[in-house]
Each structure stands twice: as structure tokens, then as C-alpha cells.
Scaffold this active site. Sequence first.
Site, PDB file in Angstrom:
ATOM      1  N   GLU A  31       0.865  -1.311  -0.074  1.00 36.14           N
ATOM      2  CA  GLU A  31      -0.010  -0.041   0.036  1.00 36.14           C
ATOM      3  C   GLU A  31       0.765   1.143   0.064  1.00 36.14           C
ATOM      4  OE1 GLU A  31      -0.982   2.036   3.292  1.00 36.14           O
ATOM      5  OE2 GLU A  31      -0.942   0.512   4.592  1.00 36.14           O
ATOM      6  N   LYS A  92      -5.408  10.783   0.219  1.00 39.11           N
ATOM      7  CA  LYS A  92      -5.514   9.361   0.862  1.00 39.11           C
ATOM      8  C   LYS A  92      -6.887   8.704   0.290  1.00 39.11           C
ATOM      9  CE  LYS A  92      -6.647   7.350   5.319  1.00 39.11           C
ATOM     10  NZ  LYS A  92      -6.961   7.312   6.806  1.00 39.11           N
ATOM     11  N   VAL A 112      -5.382   0.204   2.459  1.00 41.79           N
ATOM     12  CA  VAL A 112      -5.516  -0.924   2.416  1.00 41.79           C
ATOM     13  C   VAL A 112      -6.597  -1.395   1.487  1.00 41.79           C
ATOM     14  CG1 VAL A 112      -5.857  -3.340   3.708  1.00 41.79           C
ATOM     15  CG2 VAL A 112      -4.275  -1.699   4.601  1.00 41.79           C
ATOM     16  N   ASP A 144     -17.277   5.502  13.182  1.00 39.78           N
ATOM     17  CA  ASP A 144     -15.917   5.496  12.462  1.00 39.78           C
ATOM     18  C   ASP A 144     -15.430   4.004  12.357  1.00 39.78           C
ATOM     19  OD1 ASP A 144     -13.633   6.014  11.353  1.00 39.78           O
ATOM     20  OD2 ASP A 144     -12.776   7.469  12.624  1.00 39.78           O
ATOM     21  N   SER A 146     -13.502   1.777   9.572  1.00 43.76           N
ATOM     22  CA  SER A 146     -12.594   1.632   8.107  1.00 43.76           C
ATOM     23  C   SER A 146     -13.258   0.663   7.223  1.00 43.76           C
ATOM     24  CB  SER A 146     -11.050   1.218   8.423  1.00 43.76           C
ATOM     25  OG  SER A 146     -10.567   1.321   7.141  1.00 43.76           O
ATOM     26  N   ALA A 147     -13.195   1.423   5.862  1.00 41.84           N
ATOM     27  CA  ALA A 147     -13.589   0.605   4.624  1.00 41.84           C
ATOM     28  C   ALA A 147     -12.611  -0.673   4.651  1.00 41.84           C
ATOM     29  CB  ALA A 147     -13.754   1.560   3.426  1.00 41.84           C
ATOM     30  N   ASP A 148     -11.560  -0.623   5.222  1.00 41.12           N
ATOM     31  CA  ASP A 148     -10.603  -1.790   5.201  1.00 41.12           C
ATOM     32  C   ASP A 148     -11.199  -3.039   5.632  1.00 41.12           C
ATOM     33  OD1 ASP A 148      -8.586   0.042   4.553  1.00 41.12           O
ATOM     34  OD2 ASP A 148      -7.290  -0.392   6.437  1.00 41.12           O
ATOM     35  N   LYS A 165      -4.248  -1.220  13.423  1.00 40.80           N
ATOM     36  CA  LYS A 165      -3.670  -0.020  13.962  1.00 40.80           C
ATOM     37  C   LYS A 165      -4.055   0.366  15.541  1.00 40.80           C
ATOM     38  CE  LYS A 165      -6.248   3.062  11.672  1.00 40.80           C
ATOM     39  NZ  LYS A 165      -6.715   3.968  10.890  1.00 40.80           N
TER      40      LYS A 165
HETATM   41  N1  PSU Z   1      -1.643   1.846  10.252  1.00 43.24           N
HETATM   42  C1  PSU Z   1      -0.520   2.839  10.189  1.00 43.24           C
HETATM   43  N2  PSU Z   1      -0.176   3.814   9.199  1.00 43.24           N
HETATM   44  C2  PSU Z   1      -1.149   4.166   8.223  1.00 43.24           C
HETATM   45  C3  PSU Z   1      -2.369   3.444   8.137  1.00 43.24           C
HETATM   46  C4  PSU Z   1      -2.382   2.364   9.033  1.00 43.24           C
HETATM   47  O1  PSU Z   1       0.263   2.484  11.073  1.00 43.24           O
HETATM   48  O2  PSU Z   1      -0.838   4.986   7.355  1.00 43.24           O
HETATM   49  C5  PSU Z   1      -3.250   3.782   6.993  1.00 43.24           C
HETATM   50  C6  PSU Z   1      -3.546   2.557   5.989  1.00 43.24           C
HETATM   51  O3  PSU Z   1      -3.331   2.705   4.746  1.00 43.24           O
HETATM   52  C7  PSU Z   1      -5.081   1.930   6.436  1.00 43.24           C
HETATM   53  C8  PSU Z   1      -5.544   3.214   6.475  1.00 43.24           C
HETATM   54  O4  PSU Z   1      -5.638   1.142   5.499  1.00 43.24           O
HETATM   55  O5  PSU Z   1      -4.689   4.121   7.306  1.00 43.24           O
HETATM   56  C9  PSU Z   1      -6.996   3.388   7.320  1.00 43.24           C
HETATM   57  O6  PSU Z   1      -7.437   4.483   7.266  1.00 43.24           O
HETATM   58  P1  PSU Z   1      -9.101   4.724   7.643  1.00 43.24           P
HETATM   59  O7  PSU Z   1      -9.095   4.394   9.060  1.00 43.24           O
HETATM   60  O8  PSU Z   1      -9.374   6.286   7.388  1.00 43.24           O
HETATM   61  O9  PSU Z   1      -9.880   3.993   6.710  1.00 43.24           O
HETATM   62 MN    MN Z   2     -12.527   6.397   9.278  1.00 42.51          MN
END
Ligand code: PSU
Ligand code: MN
Length: 318
Positions: A31, A92, A112, A144, A146-148, A165
Amino acid sequence: PENRMNDHKLLTISADVRDALASGQPVVALESSIIAHGMPYPVNVDTALQMEDLVRSHQAIPATIALLDGTLRVGLNREQFEFLGTKKDVWKVSLRDIPYVISRKLPGATTVAATMRIAHMAGIRILVTGGIGGVHRGAQSTMDISADLTELSQTPVAVVSAGVKSVLDVGLTLEYLETWGIPVVTVGQDQFPGFYSRESGFPSPLRLDEPGAIAHLLRVKWELGLQGAVLIANPVPAKDEIPFTEMEIVIRDAVAAAGKNRISGKQVTPFLLQFIAENTGGKSLKANVAAVKNNAILGATMARLLSDGERSRQLAGQ
Ligand code: PSU
Ligand code: MN
């Protein structure tokens, strides 16, 4: 996979990745949000290049994914890494941002979720990251999530991580992964890892100690036509970890600061990561780099096991 589209004009695969895919060699997707939004320059670019080198030295081909010049790019060159690592207004890009960013020809670094989807379009089955997104602390009121996670439930790409995370609610994230039918396998220990720490306080749903056993699980899942991913949790090496209790204090401060500053949406993760890096004197960044490099090695090994398995089955005429 059905929705492979590797001859499409909106998908640009670099020559080495294309050759590797065509000849059945192992390929690992990486990624790029971690480059543009997860780490400061120049550590971000150096780490990304080191990850690619580690994948190569473990006999697989790296394919870092990003959105550039109006196409989905699989496999980046040196300048493109430098660009993503230094330019200030790189998007992003999660799943929902893909059409906007491509149609406007904006530069984008993929999370991701977006990386998984693009990897699948290209025919890549292993993705390496640091920590996946998930259910945030306080998601009961902010929603909140994540779409992951939804992406993991539907796209057949195995994701190698050091856990989720650390800023998330790990327990709720594990519940969500269960609801959506996503196997979660920790390598070599009973506890699910906490990204910067080997511990998270939660048991791992599954444990396997050998990459070969994980590759076998992946093959079985996909042979059965079960949709979606497998989350592989690879604990940060012991010598690089930050003790769980020490991290928790900083993370709570970071989450409180995000609330106070009314940070929302996709700004949340970059804000928290920067706060944590500053408040651990760079120790979190070092642990993060160690974790992703460790994951790159496991990802290359997994990709090789998958493609070796396929080749030997083809030779056996199965
Ligand atoms: N974890 C980290 N650093 C990052 C991310 C996760 O330690 O940069 C990034 C990854 O790309 C993950 C994204 O898919 O944050 C998730 O963001 P969000 O919660 O906004 O979906
Ligand atoms: Mn989010």
C-alpha cells in the site's frame, strides 16, 4: 478471479510485475498511504524502498500501488515513490475515492481497502501493510469504522499486518472481523498483536506457526469459493516492540487530542500517528518501520508458497 482487468486502459501494471504475473511468479502488493500519510519524509520513502528490496531478496516481485496520472498504477518507479513521499496534497484514497481521484487525474496514495481492490484487479493475492484500519475507539457514537474491514469481507487478497492500528478499539475490531466472516490468524503466538507491541490484551481467533500452514489455509478458503480475505497478524519483532502499557498512555492522549481538535473522517489516522510519533520521541516510528519490514518478508514468503503450490499442482496435472 472474475474481475481481473489487466488489459484495461485505467490500470497500468509495470513491466516487471506484468511479466511476473504472466509467468506465475510470486507478487506482493504494497500500500502507499503509509508513504504519503503514515510516516514523515524521508523515512517514508526509505522504508518503502527497503520493503521492496526485502520482497525481492525473498524471491518475490513487489508491486506498490497508487493512483497517478489518471490510472491505477501497480508497480512504481523511484521518482513516483519520491513524489508520493514529498508532495503535500496527495489524496488518501480508500475505496470510495477511486473514481473521483482517477477522473480528476489527481495523485493518490491507497489505503489497505483500495490497495486490496486494485491488487485483485491485477491478479495479486498477497498484500503487505503495517496495521489495518478498523473500528475506532468511540465508534459507538462516531460510527468511524474503516472501509478496510468491509473490503476484507469481500475481496480475496490475504493481508499481512502487525495487527490493527493501535489507535483502534481492538476488541470491537475483532468482533467486526468475526461478523463479516474474516479469518484472523496470528503467527507464532496465542495473543493477537498490538501493532507497536506484541501484546494487545486480546486472544487471537486463530494461531498458526508456519507460513506453509497459512498458505494451505488460503488455498482451502479460496478453493471452496469463500469470498473475502484472511487477516494475517505478524507480531512486531521483540527487539523493536514498545511495551503495551507504555503505548496505551500515549494512544489515549492522542485520541483525546483528536477529539478536542474535532478531527474526523480520513484525517483521524494521520493525526493520531503524527501525535504518537511526536510523543514517543520517534520510538513509535522505529517500531512501525521494523514491523512493516518484518511483514514484507512474511508477505514474500507467503506469495512464494502460493505460487509454488500452484506450479506443482499444474505439473501433477490437477
Ligand atoms: N496504519 C498505520 N499507518 C497508516 C495506516 C494504517 O500505522 O498509514 C493507513 C492504512 O493505509 C490503512 C488506513 O488502510 O490507514 C486506514 O485509514 P482509515 O481508518 O481512514 O480507513
Ligand atoms: Mn475512518
